[in-house]
Design a protein around this motif. Structure first.
Motif, PDB file in Angstrom:
ATOM      1  N   ARG A   4      51.947  37.815  34.072  1.00 21.30           N
ATOM      2  CA  ARG A   4      50.734  38.244  34.767  1.00 21.30           C
ATOM      3  C   ARG A   4      50.418  39.678  34.383  1.00 21.30           C
ATOM      4  O   ARG A   4      51.315  40.477  34.161  1.00 21.30           O
ATOM      5  CB  ARG A   4      50.894  38.124  36.282  1.00 21.30           C
ATOM      6  N   GLU A   7      52.090  41.416  41.684  1.00 15.16           N
ATOM      7  CA  GLU A   7      52.138  40.514  40.537  1.00 15.16           C
ATOM      8  C   GLU A   7      53.531  40.407  39.935  1.00 15.16           C
ATOM      9  O   GLU A   7      53.816  39.501  39.153  1.00 15.16           O
ATOM     10  CB  GLU A   7      51.131  40.957  39.468  1.00 15.16           C
ATOM     11  N   PHE A  58      55.849  33.801  43.656  1.00 12.27           N
ATOM     12  CA  PHE A  58      54.403  33.994  43.613  1.00 12.27           C
ATOM     13  C   PHE A  58      53.699  32.706  44.013  1.00 12.27           C
ATOM     14  O   PHE A  58      54.140  31.595  43.670  1.00 12.27           O
ATOM     15  CB  PHE A  58      53.939  34.415  42.217  1.00 12.27           C
ATOM     16  N   VAL A 100      41.704  39.158  39.416  1.00 11.52           N
ATOM     17  CA  VAL A 100      42.780  40.144  39.497  1.00 11.52           C
ATOM     18  C   VAL A 100      42.685  41.185  38.394  1.00 11.52           C
ATOM     19  O   VAL A 100      43.215  42.289  38.514  1.00 11.52           O
ATOM     20  CB  VAL A 100      44.147  39.450  39.443  1.00 11.52           C
ATOM     21  N   THR A 140      49.802  43.340  34.784  1.00 11.69           N
ATOM     22  CA  THR A 140      50.390  44.235  35.765  1.00 11.69           C
ATOM     23  C   THR A 140      49.605  45.517  35.881  1.00 11.69           C
ATOM     24  O   THR A 140      49.052  46.021  34.910  1.00 11.69           O
ATOM     25  CB  THR A 140      51.853  44.561  35.417  1.00 11.69           C
ATOM     26  N   TYR A 190      45.888  40.886  43.623  1.00 17.37           N
ATOM     27  CA  TYR A 190      47.307  40.653  43.891  1.00 17.37           C
ATOM     28  C   TYR A 190      47.681  41.295  45.221  1.00 17.37           C
ATOM     29  O   TYR A 190      47.424  42.473  45.457  1.00 17.37           O
ATOM     30  CB  TYR A 190      48.158  41.261  42.778  1.00 17.37           C
TER      31      TYR A 190
END
Length: 585
Positions: free
Chosen positions: A107, A32, A37, A286, A109, A173
């Motif tokens: 994002r 991530e 990405f 995720v 993490t 991820y």
């Protein structure tokens, strides 16, 4: 216009900087935070790829320029198109849907210091954001995703990626560092998969069971899909694909009726029936499992549900067994995770072996119980002991002088006067004398009393049934204040975590007494604040948070113990930053 200017500046930057090929070491997690990405969705008629390209890596994502044009031609048209998608071996032609320069998307993490990884601070704050569509005219049996690679098959840039198929998450991820083959299941996207087994999600199974054995409760929690529920029950949903809130409420009630009498749970030799059941609509992505609350509508094909069945207990049981009887056409094996105070143990049930058993092997176990608050309190008075003794002697001599007025009374009187003068001179020589008191004499004592009460409240909060909670509170709460304290404990100390679970207080620290007030009726009011580590979760998804509390506590002393007579939680501030993340966080 602003985006056009940015693209012009980007074009100048690319022309003035040579192409540099570099290979990155791709760690096994933390994708991530990759410099680049891709969010990839496989839809009914196309593949959509949303790329965030680091400004330093744009060259690596440019499609080759036509032979009759210069290397600087059509940057906007070529951007991102070095990312290739093939359907059944045939290369799909990408179409640019959106192109702009914009800030990098934040994002969630999963980075933790113990992983030995650090964030990539060298990433550009802004990225080139390009959305590409790769249309196909038939549903392919396999789709190949090919990131930009050198002639030796080395990735030109690190690319973090996440995939979904028809709205169902296929991976968490991950890094995309080579060509990967994807096998879409068009009938049931939950079972779509990659050839590479590392490209997967945390919750791999569509049907999962979790048994939690706790000091005051056994819970059976199940994740299942709406389409699985339709295989077990006739829900009478007709031909509708999207279900509104009323239809989903009916579905939830039907699910509770089914699960309350299915998959029987036996506790200490007796078949148990749940005293409480609750169904939530979930999403899997995720961030693991997420409770959706009450969405306005649900997709009948992709909807995921979770049920929590509660079996209250007075103590930790000796054994628990589960007999699973709800299988699906696609699933002959159901993962089962059993968690007790010592930790979690994974297992499974199958059609041929549908039973799973837990036994209490915990040797050192202390059942949490509330205790009377026995904090000794006293008031210290400094008494000039020598002066007091000499004063008594002086009074005795004065009495003798009075009785012997006809004789040598003058001598007795002089002695008494001398002793009085001496006692006055020695008045600084004092002795400590302690007296019991019902008021809090100082802050240190108030801290001791408050810490004991807060610890008791945490233990009482473990109780899931009102009679047991009242019994636990009665050991340190006055009879008059018992009902109000119980209500405030349930209200003020209840924290709902992202999984939908009510948190339990694991530990407390940092208690500070801000103020002590002594009331006219002899009680004491304490203004205090403290921190608590709380834990809780459902469906194998645990959360841990720090909560800061601030409260008013009315306490009074009776028969050598302190009792709580009133409680007001003024503030409960939850730290939004999780202490750990993931499936067991």
């Amino acid at each position: 216009m602003a985006n056009l200017k940015r693209l012009i500046i980007l074009t100048v930057f690319l022309v003035s900087h040579p192409l540099i090929i570099r290979a990155d070491l791709l760690p096994a997690n933390g994708a991530e935070t990759a410099a680049n990405f891709a969010e990839i969705s496989v839809l009914k008629d196309r593949v959509r790829v949303a790329l965030e390209i680091d400004l330093g890596d744009v060259h690596g994502f440019l499609a080759k320029a036509p032979q009759d044009e210069g290397p600087a031609s059509n940057f906007s048209e070529r951007t991102g198109k070095a990312f290739e998608v093939l359907a059944d071996g045939a290369e799909l032609v990408p179409q640019t849907v959106q192109l702009e320069v914009r800030p990098r998307k934040p994002r969630v993490t999963a980075f933790r210091p113990s992983y030995g990884l650090t964030r990539q601070d060298g990433r550009s704050a802004q990225v080139v954001y390009v959305v590409l569509d790769y249309p196909f005219d038939h549903k392919p049996a396999e789709i190949t995703f090919k990131p930009p690679l050198t002639s030796d098959g080395i990735p030109t840039a690190a690319i973090g990626v996440i995939f979904d198929h028809l709205g169902v998450a296929v991976t968490d991820y991950r890094y995309l560092s080579r060509s990967e083959v994807f096998y879409p299941n068009w009938n049931d996207p939950w079972y779509s998969r990659f050839e590479n087994p590392n490209l997967t999600r945390h919750h791999k199974s569509a049907l999962m069971s979790f048994v939690s054995v706790e000091p005051r409760e056994v819970r059976h929690e199940v994740i299942f899909r709406l389409r699985d529920l339709e295989g077990w029950l006739d829900l009478k949903l007709g031909d509708e694909t999207l279900l509104d809130a009323n239809a989903m409420a009916k579905v939830k009630r039907q699910a509770i009726d089914l699960f309350s009498h299915s998959n029987p749970l036996t506790i200490d030799g007796s078949v148990a029936l749940p005293s409480l059941a609750k169904v939530e609509q979930l999403s899997v992505g995720v961030e693991g499992l997420k409770v959706l609350g009450s969405p306005s509508e649900a997709n009948r094909v992709t909807a995921i549900l979770g049920i929590v069945l509660s079996y209250p207990r007075d103590a930790l049981p000796k054994n628990v067994s589960l007999k699973w009887d709800l299988f699906t056409k696609e699933t002959d094996t159901v993962p089962v995770q059993i968690t007790d105070p010592a930790g979690a143990v994974p297992g499974q049930v199958t059609r041929d072996a549908p039973d799973i058993t837990w036994k209490n092997y915990i040797l050192k176990w202390s059942d949490p119980k509330t205790q009377p608050v026995m904090v000794a309190t006293s008031r210290v008075v400094m008494v000039p002991g020598l002066s007091f003794g000499l004063g008594v002697v002086a009074m005795f001599l004065a009495a003798l002088a009075w009785r012997n007025r006809s004789g040598q009374w003058q001598g007795w009187a002089v002695g008494a006067l001398s002793i009085c003068l001496a006692s006055g001179a020695l008045r600084t020589m004092t002795v400590e004398v302690t007296f019991p008191t019902k008021t809090l004499p100082d802050t240190a004592t108030a801290v001791d009393v408050t810490e004991a009460i807060v610890s008791n409240l945490a233990i009482a909060r473990l109780e899931t049934q009102s009679p047991q909670m009242s019994k636990a509170l009665s050991r340190f709460v006055t009879v008059e204040g018992l009902k109000d304290v119980e209500m405030e404990t349930r209200r003020g100390l209840s924290v709902t975590l992202p999984s939908g679970a009510t948190a339990q207080i694991e530990s407390t620290d940092g208690l500070v007494v801000e103020r002590i007030e002594h009331t006219a009726d002899g009680s004491n009011r304490i203004l205090a604040r403290w921190n608590a580590l709380v834990t809780g979760g459902h469906w194998g998804h645990m959360h841990r948070r720090n909560v800061s509390y601030r409260a008013l506590l009315d306490v009074e002393h009776d028969t050598d113990a302190w009792f709580l007579s009133g409680l007001t939680i003024l503030e409960a501030r939850i730290d939004p930053q999780p202490l750990s993340v993931g499936g067991n966080s």
